[in-house]
Design an enzyme around this catalytic site. Structure first.
Site, short mmCIF file in Angstrom:
data_model
loop_
_atom_site.label_atom_id
_atom_site.label_comp_id
_atom_site.label_asym_id
_atom_site.label_seq_id
_atom_site.Cartn_x
_atom_site.Cartn_y
_atom_site.Cartn_z
N LYS A 1 -8.49 -1.20 1.10
CA LYS A 1 -9.76 -1.32 2.02
C LYS A 1 -10.51 -2.46 1.02
O LYS A 1 -10.97 -2.29 0.09
CB LYS A 1 -10.73 -0.35 2.29
CG LYS A 1 -10.40 0.13 3.79
CD LYS A 1 -10.39 -0.58 4.90
CE LYS A 1 -9.64 -0.11 6.08
NZ LYS A 1 -8.17 -0.59 6.10
N GLU B 1 0.78 -1.18 0.00
CA GLU B 1 -0.06 0.00 0.07
C GLU B 1 0.88 1.26 0.01
O GLU B 1 1.74 1.38 0.60
CB GLU B 1 -0.92 0.11 1.14
CG GLU B 1 -1.93 1.33 1.12
CD GLU B 1 -2.84 1.15 2.27
OE1 GLU B 1 -3.65 2.11 2.41
OE2 GLU B 1 -2.86 0.27 3.25
#
Length: 424
Positions: free
Chosen positions: A240, A224
């Site tokens: 997410k 990420e």
């Protein structure tokens, strides 16, 4: 500067990188950024290795960091941001146990550094670096053996915390909260570089990295990006939404489609996208905040991830520290609204996060920067033998506590495999 064609070396590029990292880990301060040559929307980390032998009065808080960044340099600035930096940004505190004791922030100017390109490597610093790297011996491969990792938060307490958070959501305290838990071992011995290389091989990611601060080590396999700046364009890519990879191509595609159409995962992602949009708007040119990609699906070694991209044009008067104050910690690791989520995180979690859900990154001489989210990472204190990793998931009102716990274990899979460990 020396430019070395990779084809001119007598060893493979991977062998050269392993030698270079073992050489670098001899220094008191070392930072390595690894893309694993993975395709990623808007690009991955640039492969870079920097070292420094002495501390040279590094900045210890955000005000000192601003002054330090004003000093001209032709070297990349390498650094880490601890989750606990939140206490300098907001009226927050942390009282939990911390077995690692990383600083809240740390940056250094490398005395020597290497920058990789597709077919060559630039070597900056004093002469003889290439010869030193080539002469460095790489330890023979040996499996890491840490048989057991203990849970800081027993499963029953984790499940109870999820239920309590759902009650908070029902009462309007938060919409979503990222609940994390630590697994740890004490008095263990690992070889940090070899362990990182094994983790990177087991779970190659676009924002991997290795950081040494004195006798503390970060071994990071992050998928990420937290925040990047190129010229005046800020880019954030929150993750997410997670599901495991399939054992066959058919099962893998079926699981991908499950994630794509999962309304709960989309709702989690959208809430964090809105939070990131609001954070960036605090330092952005009015009307410039955009979402080029929403709910993108990307595969990694063990998981599918749902990734969205948010970008904005930074206002000229806002510098790096202003941008940090507006956006850190990242919404994907806190929740919404962010400040209340962080207060509840302190209430429900059992340890300080430290570098976990903090960031590892680089600021280039141009002012451009790129920082990851420290997840899927091992932290190690070589003095005490304390080894730790943390995992978490986003809790919403629709969460099923047992499934959230299973998601945590899925995210821990590569680290447990590399350590040869089981959770007790």
């Amino acid at each position: 500067m020396l430019i070395v064609p990779l084809s001119s070396l007598s060893i493979t590029p991977a062998e050269f990188r392993a030698k270079a990292l073992h050489w670098a880990a001899r220094f008191a301060y070392c930072a390595y950024y690894e893309s694993n040559d993975l395709a990623y929307p808007q690009g991955a980390f640039s492969r870079l290795l920097g070292v420094r032998a002495t501390a040279a009065s590094p900045p210890t808080d955000l005000n000192e960091l601003r002054t330090w960044l004003e000093q001209p340099t032709n070297a990349p600035r390498c650094g880490i941001l601890s989750y606990e930096l939140k206490n300098q940004i907001e009226d927050l505190n942390s009282h939990h146990f911390d077995g690692l004791s990383f600083p809240n922030l740390h940056f250094f100017l490398p005395e020597s550094w290497l920058i990789w390109h597709s077919d060559s490597v630039e070597i900056h610093g004093l002469g003889g670096i290439l010869d030193e790297i080539l002469a460095t011996s790489v330890p023979a491969h040996a499996a890491v053996s840490v048989p057991q990792m203990r849970a800081r938060m027993p499963k029953t307490e984790y499940l109870a915390a999820v239920a309590a958070i759902q009650e908070d959501i029902l009462n309007g305290e938060v919409y979503e909260l990222n609940l994390c838990q630590e697994f740890y071992a004490e008095h263990v011995a690992i070889e940090p570089v070899s362990t990182f290389l094994q983790l990177n091989a087991a779970s190659p990611t676009p924002f991997a990295g290795f950081y040494k601060w004195q006798d503390r080590y970060l071994l990071c396999a992050s998928p990420e990006r937290f925040l990047r700046q190129q010229h005046d364009v800020l880019l954030s890519q929150p993750i997410k939404g997670t599901i495991r990879r399939g054992l066959t191509a058919e099962e893998d595609e079926e699981l991908c489609q499950q994630l794509r159409h999962n309304e709960k995962e989309q709702a989690e992602n959208l809430m964090i996208v809105d939070l990131v949009r609001n954070d960036l708007a605090r330092v952005a040119v009015t009307g410039s905040v955009q979402v080029p990609e929403l709910f993108g699906l990307y595969s990694f070694q063990h998981v599918w991830q749902m990734i969205s991209t948010v970008q904005a044009r930074r206002r000229p008067e806002c510098d790096f520290v202003d941008t940090l104050r507006a956006t850190f910690p990242m919404g994907s690791m806190t929740g919404a609204p962010k400040i209340r989520a962080m207060q509840l995180i302190e209430q429900y979690e059992h340890n300080r996060r430290g570098l976990y859900s903090g960031s590892l990154g680089v600021i280039w001489p141009s002012g451009n920067f790129d920082f990851n989210v420290v997840i899927r990472s091992l932290q190690f204190n070589a003095v005490t033998g304390y080894l730790s990793f943390q995992v978490g998931s986003a809790i919403t009102y629709d969460s099923v506590p047992e499934l959230e716990y299973e998601e945590c274990l899925l995210k821990a899979k590569a680290m447990l495999e590399v350590l040869g460990a089981e959770i007790i």
